[in-house]
Design a protein around this motif. Sequence first.
Motif, PDB file in Angstrom:
ATOM      1  N   ILE A   1      34.892  -4.257  41.079  1.00  0.00           N
ATOM      2  CA  ILE A   1      35.874  -3.702  41.544  1.00  0.00           C
ATOM      3  C   ILE A   1      36.217  -2.591  40.310  1.00  0.00           C
ATOM      4  O   ILE A   1      36.211  -1.603  41.019  1.00  0.00           O
ATOM      5  N   CYS A   2      37.176  -2.834  39.618  1.00  0.00           N
ATOM      6  CA  CYS A   2      37.211  -1.785  38.495  1.00  0.00           C
ATOM      7  C   CYS A   2      36.062  -0.490  37.764  1.00  0.00           C
ATOM      8  O   CYS A   2      36.582   0.171  37.641  1.00  0.00           O
ATOM      9  N   GLN A   3      35.076  -0.972  38.343  1.00  0.00           N
ATOM     10  CA  GLN A   3      34.148  -0.262  37.425  1.00  0.00           C
ATOM     11  C   GLN A   3      32.688  -0.175  39.013  1.00  0.00           C
ATOM     12  O   GLN A   3      32.191   1.050  38.651  1.00  0.00           O
ATOM     13  N   SER A   4      33.307   0.107  40.233  1.00  0.00           N
ATOM     14  CA  SER A   4      32.342   0.335  41.084  1.00  0.00           C
ATOM     15  C   SER A   4      33.067   1.203  41.898  1.00  0.00           C
ATOM     16  O   SER A   4      34.447   1.626  41.338  1.00  0.00           O
ATOM     17  N   SER A   5      32.363   1.931  42.803  1.00  0.00           N
ATOM     18  CA  SER A   5      33.485   2.369  44.199  1.00  0.00           C
ATOM     19  C   SER A   5      33.398   2.217  45.300  1.00  0.00           C
ATOM     20  O   SER A   5      33.804   2.288  46.304  1.00  0.00           O
ATOM     21  N   ILE A   6      34.160   0.054  45.522  1.00  0.00           N
ATOM     22  CA  ILE A   6      33.420  -0.700  46.383  1.00  0.00           C
ATOM     23  C   ILE A   6      35.406  -0.155  47.127  1.00  0.00           C
ATOM     24  O   ILE A   6      35.825  -0.116  45.788  1.00  0.00           O
ATOM     25  N   CYS A   7      34.987   0.952  48.131  1.00  0.00           N
ATOM     26  CA  CYS A   7      36.703   0.594  48.854  1.00  0.00           C
ATOM     27  C   CYS A   7      37.108  -0.820  49.821  1.00  0.00           C
ATOM     28  O   CYS A   7      38.045  -1.297  49.898  1.00  0.00           O
ATOM     29  N   GLU A   8      35.952  -1.380  50.280  1.00  0.00           N
ATOM     30  CA  GLU A   8      36.531  -2.641  50.915  1.00  0.00           C
ATOM     31  C   GLU A   8      36.295  -3.535  50.639  1.00  0.00           C
ATOM     32  O   GLU A   8      34.294  -3.977  50.316  1.00  0.00           O
ATOM     33  N   LEU A   9      36.934  -4.798  50.427  1.00  0.00           N
ATOM     34  CA  LEU A   9      35.926  -6.128  50.170  1.00  0.00           C
ATOM     35  C   LEU A   9      36.593  -7.180  50.421  1.00  0.00           C
ATOM     36  O   LEU A   9      38.211  -7.665  50.915  1.00  0.00           O
TER      37      LEU A   9
ATOM     38  N   VAL B   1      41.064  -0.077  49.234  1.00  0.00           N
ATOM     39  CA  VAL B   1      41.469   0.466  50.526  1.00  0.00           C
ATOM     40  C   VAL B   1      41.852  -1.165  51.591  1.00  0.00           C
ATOM     41  O   VAL B   1      42.787  -0.787  51.653  1.00  0.00           O
ATOM     42  N   LYS B   2      40.818  -1.509  51.205  1.00  0.00           N
ATOM     43  CA  LYS B   2      41.285  -2.512  52.380  1.00  0.00           C
ATOM     44  C   LYS B   2      40.835  -3.643  51.663  1.00  0.00           C
ATOM     45  O   LYS B   2      39.444  -4.300  51.066  1.00  0.00           O
TER      46      LYS B   2
ATOM     47  N   ARG C   1      45.706   0.282  51.961  1.00  0.00           N
ATOM     48  CA  ARG C   1      45.531   0.407  53.475  1.00  0.00           C
ATOM     49  C   ARG C   1      45.657  -0.503  53.841  1.00  0.00           C
ATOM     50  O   ARG C   1      46.794  -0.354  54.898  1.00  0.00           O
ATOM     51  N   GLU C   2      45.166  -1.398  53.769  1.00  0.00           N
ATOM     52  CA  GLU C   2      44.847  -3.179  54.525  1.00  0.00           C
ATOM     53  C   GLU C   2      44.974  -4.174  53.796  1.00  0.00           C
ATOM     54  O   GLU C   2      44.380  -3.625  52.893  1.00  0.00           O
ATOM     55  N   ILE C   3      45.933  -4.950  53.505  1.00  0.00           N
ATOM     56  CA  ILE C   3      45.719  -6.256  53.191  1.00  0.00           C
ATOM     57  C   ILE C   3      45.814  -7.436  54.074  1.00  0.00           C
ATOM     58  O   ILE C   3      46.621  -7.764  55.324  1.00  0.00           O
ATOM     59  N   ASP C   4      44.387  -8.475  54.242  1.00  0.00           N
ATOM     60  CA  ASP C   4      44.526  -9.680  54.795  1.00  0.00           C
ATOM     61  C   ASP C   4      45.061 -10.988  53.929  1.00  0.00           C
ATOM     62  O   ASP C   4      43.886 -11.581  53.311  1.00  0.00           O
TER      63      ASP C   4
ATOM     64  N   GLN D   1      51.784  10.446  47.798  1.00  0.00           N
ATOM     65  CA  GLN D   1      50.194  10.773  47.530  1.00  0.00           C
ATOM     66  C   GLN D   1      49.882   9.390  48.109  1.00  0.00           C
ATOM     67  O   GLN D   1      48.924   9.604  48.512  1.00  0.00           O
ATOM     68  N   ARG D   2      50.796   8.415  47.801  1.00  0.00           N
ATOM     69  CA  ARG D   2      50.354   7.079  48.792  1.00  0.00           C
ATOM     70  C   ARG D   2      49.782   7.155  50.108  1.00  0.00           C
ATOM     71  O   ARG D   2      51.037   7.653  50.570  1.00  0.00           O
ATOM     72  N   THR D   3      48.506   6.523  50.662  1.00  0.00           N
ATOM     73  CA  THR D   3      48.318   6.419  51.967  1.00  0.00           C
ATOM     74  C   THR D   3      49.441   5.263  52.461  1.00  0.00           C
ATOM     75  O   THR D   3      50.146   4.154  52.212  1.00  0.00           O
ATOM     76  N   HIS D   4      49.864   4.817  53.847  1.00  0.00           N
ATOM     77  CA  HIS D   4      50.312   4.820  55.027  1.00  0.00           C
ATOM     78  C   HIS D   4      50.408   2.929  54.556  1.00  0.00           C
ATOM     79  O   HIS D   4      48.557   3.336  54.806  1.00  0.00           O
ATOM     80  N   LEU D   5      50.459   1.608  54.723  1.00  0.00           N
ATOM     81  CA  LEU D   5      50.098   0.211  54.778  1.00  0.00           C
ATOM     82  C   LEU D   5      50.030   0.610  55.869  1.00  0.00           C
ATOM     83  O   LEU D   5      50.684  -0.200  56.676  1.00  0.00           O
ATOM     84  N   SER D   6      48.754  -0.134  56.265  1.00  0.00           N
ATOM     85  CA  SER D   6      48.362   0.185  58.387  1.00  0.00           C
ATOM     86  C   SER D   6      48.698  -0.810  58.599  1.00  0.00           C
ATOM     87  O   SER D   6      48.573  -1.734  59.693  1.00  0.00           O
ATOM     88  N   LYS D   7      48.170  -1.799  57.611  1.00  0.00           N
ATOM     89  CA  LYS D   7      47.644  -2.927  58.281  1.00  0.00           C
ATOM     90  C   LYS D   7      48.597  -4.139  57.050  1.00  0.00           C
ATOM     91  O   LYS D   7      47.700  -4.538  56.040  1.00  0.00           O
ATOM     92  N   MET D   8      49.089  -5.677  57.149  1.00  0.00           N
ATOM     93  CA  MET D   8      49.135  -6.692  56.852  1.00  0.00           C
ATOM     94  C   MET D   8      49.762  -7.989  57.078  1.00  0.00           C
ATOM     95  O   MET D   8      50.285  -8.865  57.784  1.00  0.00           O
TER      96      MET D   8
END
Length: 401
Positions: A202-210, A297-298, A335-338, A365-372
């Motif tokens: 994750i640290c070396q790539s462009s993965i946004c959703e995991l 991001v997710k 933005r989202e954590i499940d 500059q931080r995005t709103h955390l829309s889902k927890m």
Amino acid sequence: MPREKEGKQKTKGTPLPIVPILQKFLKTYQKHCAQTQTSVCPAIKQDLKTSINNEQILRKFMLVRPDDSPPSILPISLEPLLMTIRDECYLLGKEICIWGLQLSNPEIARLASLLELKGRTTCPFTTLELIDCRMDLWSLQRLGRALPCSYLHSLVLDYCRFGNEEIESIFSGLENNQRLQVLSLRYCGLGPQNGPRLGSIICQSSICELHLDGNYLQCSGALALLRPIAEYAEMQGKDQPDTRNSPQQLQAKQRASSTSNRITKPSGAETGKTASGKERRKKGIKKIKDSAGPWLVKLYLADNGIDGKGKEGENGLLEFTQILTCLIKYSAHLREIDLGNNVLGEMAATDILEALRARKTGSSQRTHLSKMRINHKDEESRIQKSGEPIQKSREESPRGT
């Protein structure tokens, strides 16, 4: 003379004759199924006919094993579909989804060769889903070698059970991947030992959703996954704002720059034959490498055995909570954590609540955390008081094989 010129002119913007293209595609697909002694996939046939009737381009191929097919019926195979895509040079598809099939080595080899296509005829597919499919080690190694050369933006391998050697074949293909943005490994049998490798990727790539729901990372695996991401976010949040371009912004800028170069640059600059052209190319590559993750991001970690019952005990849960709250406070993109179906406890809920408050009052500059999402009643009531949206957990079970 003017009439002759007028007749020779090509009309610009005319729509593709999609109906004859799809009709020929269906005919060729049926021919290849007959030649390979396999069944025509009902879902593929139905989607093609629907697209023909509606005069619409077929973007998504769904290869699905029917649940009620008797043993006497010939099996459904991926190979005839891939042969048809090749023979018809069908470059309009974007997604290929395969559910519940036993995939042979020749099928995976042909799929990998398609994903590796480059040059004038590039592979059109940006999404690959292999859900509840069975593949041996050779197939996974071949698929892993194709990933760095592919144009995939989304890779879904849900319900494919992997051993350590099998998942390592996939991980090796994801290192330094600057195209893939969505990775889903739900119910794949991942354990604590896979956490450090995932964190590094994750640290070396462009993965946004995991998406990692339904595995068994436990506290130690989840901690190893999140630690490098949280530490980087904390460093960026405390020292300076993150001014890098996200993968989506970077791709948009590259497309705009490419269009501008074709219009304004002389031919020598386009081919890269001049010294200045080579220098510009090197700078472009360096910029892409510098734009590597983490871009998370997710984050979906539901049902992963994250509690205080593992061998690390309550100390492991406490350490995981500290890293999680650090990520919530400082990540500029999250933005989202499940975390549904994990027993975090009331102390963790209190820490998460404080982290959410700190995020609200932190950098603009931080995005709103829309889902927890969590599942303990006390945790829910505490988080809801913070004003953050919360969704209750529901039980999920693996898709039947």
